[in-house]
Write a protein that holds these residues in place. Structure first.
Motif, short mmCIF file in Angstrom:
data_model
loop_
_atom_site.label_atom_id
_atom_site.label_comp_id
_atom_site.label_asym_id
_atom_site.label_seq_id
_atom_site.Cartn_x
_atom_site.Cartn_y
_atom_site.Cartn_z
N ILE A 150 -13.37 44.34 -49.08
CA ILE A 150 -13.52 43.89 -47.70
C ILE A 150 -12.73 44.79 -46.74
N VAL A 151 -13.25 44.87 -45.55
CA VAL A 151 -12.57 45.50 -44.42
C VAL A 151 -12.38 44.40 -43.38
N ILE A 152 -11.22 44.37 -42.76
CA ILE A 152 -10.90 43.32 -41.81
C ILE A 152 -10.78 43.91 -40.41
N SER A 153 -11.66 43.48 -39.52
CA SER A 153 -11.59 43.85 -38.11
C SER A 153 -11.06 42.65 -37.35
N PRO A 154 -9.87 42.74 -36.74
CA PRO A 154 -9.23 41.55 -36.16
C PRO A 154 -9.81 41.09 -34.83
N THR A 155 -10.80 41.81 -34.32
CA THR A 155 -11.29 41.55 -32.96
C THR A 155 -12.71 41.01 -32.98
N ASP A 156 -12.93 39.95 -32.23
CA ASP A 156 -14.26 39.37 -32.05
C ASP A 156 -14.78 39.83 -30.69
N TYR A 157 -15.61 40.88 -30.71
CA TYR A 157 -16.06 41.47 -29.46
C TYR A 157 -17.08 40.58 -28.75
N PRO A 158 -16.99 40.47 -27.43
CA PRO A 158 -17.88 39.57 -26.69
C PRO A 158 -19.34 39.97 -26.73
N ASP A 159 -19.65 41.25 -26.93
CA ASP A 159 -21.06 41.65 -26.91
C ASP A 159 -21.82 41.14 -28.14
N ARG A 160 -21.11 40.62 -29.13
CA ARG A 160 -21.80 40.06 -30.30
C ARG A 160 -22.49 38.74 -29.97
N TYR A 161 -22.24 38.22 -28.77
CA TYR A 161 -22.87 36.98 -28.34
C TYR A 161 -23.95 37.24 -27.29
N VAL A 162 -24.17 38.49 -26.95
CA VAL A 162 -25.21 38.87 -26.01
C VAL A 162 -26.51 39.04 -26.78
N GLU A 163 -27.59 38.48 -26.24
CA GLU A 163 -28.86 38.44 -26.98
C GLU A 163 -29.28 39.81 -27.49
N GLN A 164 -29.08 40.84 -26.69
CA GLN A 164 -29.52 42.18 -27.07
C GLN A 164 -28.87 42.65 -28.36
N TYR A 165 -27.62 42.24 -28.61
CA TYR A 165 -26.87 42.73 -29.77
C TYR A 165 -26.64 41.64 -30.83
N ARG A 166 -27.14 40.45 -30.59
CA ARG A 166 -26.88 39.35 -31.51
C ARG A 166 -27.73 39.50 -32.76
N VAL A 167 -27.10 39.38 -33.92
CA VAL A 167 -27.79 39.50 -35.20
C VAL A 167 -27.37 38.32 -36.08
N PRO A 168 -28.18 37.99 -37.11
CA PRO A 168 -27.78 36.93 -38.04
C PRO A 168 -26.46 37.29 -38.72
N ASN A 169 -25.58 36.31 -38.86
CA ASN A 169 -24.27 36.54 -39.46
C ASN A 169 -24.04 35.59 -40.63
N PHE A 170 -23.50 36.11 -41.72
CA PHE A 170 -23.01 35.26 -42.79
C PHE A 170 -21.57 34.87 -42.45
N ILE A 171 -21.23 33.60 -42.64
CA ILE A 171 -19.93 33.08 -42.23
C ILE A 171 -19.20 32.51 -43.44
N TRP A 172 -17.91 32.80 -43.52
CA TRP A 172 -17.06 32.28 -44.59
C TRP A 172 -15.88 31.54 -43.97
N GLN A 173 -15.31 30.65 -44.76
CA GLN A 173 -14.16 29.87 -44.32
C GLN A 173 -13.00 30.08 -45.29
N THR A 174 -11.81 30.40 -44.76
CA THR A 174 -10.60 30.37 -45.57
C THR A 174 -9.88 29.06 -45.26
N SER A 175 -8.69 28.90 -45.79
CA SER A 175 -7.96 27.65 -45.58
C SER A 175 -7.44 27.50 -44.16
N ASN A 176 -7.48 28.57 -43.35
CA ASN A 176 -6.97 28.42 -41.98
C ASN A 176 -7.81 29.14 -40.92
N SER A 177 -9.00 29.65 -41.27
CA SER A 177 -9.79 30.38 -40.27
C SER A 177 -11.22 30.58 -40.73
N HIS A 178 -12.07 31.02 -39.79
CA HIS A 178 -13.45 31.37 -40.09
C HIS A 178 -13.65 32.87 -39.87
N TRP A 179 -14.50 33.45 -40.71
CA TRP A 179 -14.78 34.88 -40.65
C TRP A 179 -16.28 35.10 -40.79
#
Length: 277
Positions: free
Chosen positions: A162-191
């Motif tokens: 795994i590679v960890i990018s600590p930043t959730d960029y706002p353009d990932r929520y813009v329709e033009q750049y939005r893509v399906p995402n697989f989501i995982w949960q740890t004991s204290n956060s979502h990735w």
């Protein structure tokens, strides 16, 4: 639990240059000049690292006397030179070669602000990485109230690092750049899975050594598009890595247009500004 996994070591390579305000002349938030911005960002990271196993290397690119004096008030290894953006990336990769394979390396640019719990959540992800696995692609059909799997396509032969990018960029929520995402949960956060980053991310040292050629090639004109296309898997992970980003963000890139949402950056910057005064 393996001792290394129970207390993973993170080596930070903090790449800093205070002579250039922004490579693409993007405006900075809170009217911060570059020196103050670096101090605030570094202090946020330093605060978040407290209590965790870490080592900080500051790679100073033509640093001013003021910034050198600032960094030396902390317990850091300071490496100075006149590199330029491309060569400073190459130097980061070279520095990472000296760390043990089971250690982690955080390549961090000097304009990323971190939440107080950023490292805590990253360390939890590292400890629980065995739970992070890309699922197979399955074709299913409902037959008489039973779901039958008609086809199952594996997305990897060997579980990807795994590679960890600590930043959730706002353009990932813009329709033009939005893509399906697989989501995982740890004991204290979502990735969630992402497939593009800047040059701020964490990798295990063993993976850095394996991907050294890609990392060095990406330094040519600081080409993060080349980096992302060649390093991270999207649907499949054959000889590629799985890149993860937190939700909400644990860090923000300090440009006006790219500030991550759902964190109180205003109060954090105000507090850190007082701390560095």
């Amino acid at each position: 639990m393996n001792a290394t996994l129970a207390n993973p070591k993170i080596n930070i390579v903090f790449r800093s240059c205070d002579l250039v305000n922004a490579v693409h002349n993007a405006p900075r938030p809170y009217n911060l000049d570059k020196k103050t911005l670096i101090k605030v960002c570094f202090k946020s990271l330093h605060n978040a690292l407290q209590g965790f196993n870490h080592h900080i290397v500051v790679l100073g690119d033509n640093l001013s006397a003021e910034m050198k004096a600032f960094f030396l008030t902390f317990n850091v290894e300071l490496i100075e030179g006149i590199f330029g953006n491309d060569n400073s990336i190459r130097e980061c990769v070279k520095i990472a070669q000296r760390f043990n394979d089971d250690e982690w390396v955080y390549f961090c640019e000097d304009d990323y602000l971190h939440t107080p719990d950023a490292i805590a959540k990253i360390v939890t992800l590292i400890k629980e990485a065995n739970t992070i696995e890309p699922a197979s692609i399955k074709l299913k059909q409902l037959l008489r109230k039973r779901t039958l799997t008609l086809l199952s396509i594996p997305r990897f032969f060997k579980k990807p690092g795994i590679v960890i990018s600590p930043t959730d960029y706002p353009d990932r929520y813009v329709e033009q750049y939005r893509v399906p995402n697989f989501i995982w949960q740890t004991s204290n956060s979502h990735w969630r899975q992402i497939s593009d980053t800047t040059f701020t991310f964490l990798m295990q040292a063993a993976d850095i050594k394996k991907k050294k050629r890609i990392l060095l090639n990406s330094a040519n004109r600081a080409n993060d598009r080349y980096l992302s296309n060649n390093l991270y898997g999207k649907s499949f992970f054959f000889n590629k890595l799985l890149c993860l980003s937190p939700m909400p963000s644990l860090s923000t890139h300090m440009h006006v247009q790219t500030m991550s949402a759902l964190q109180n950056w205003d109060d954090l910057v105000a507090q850190l500004t007082k701390e560095i005064a």
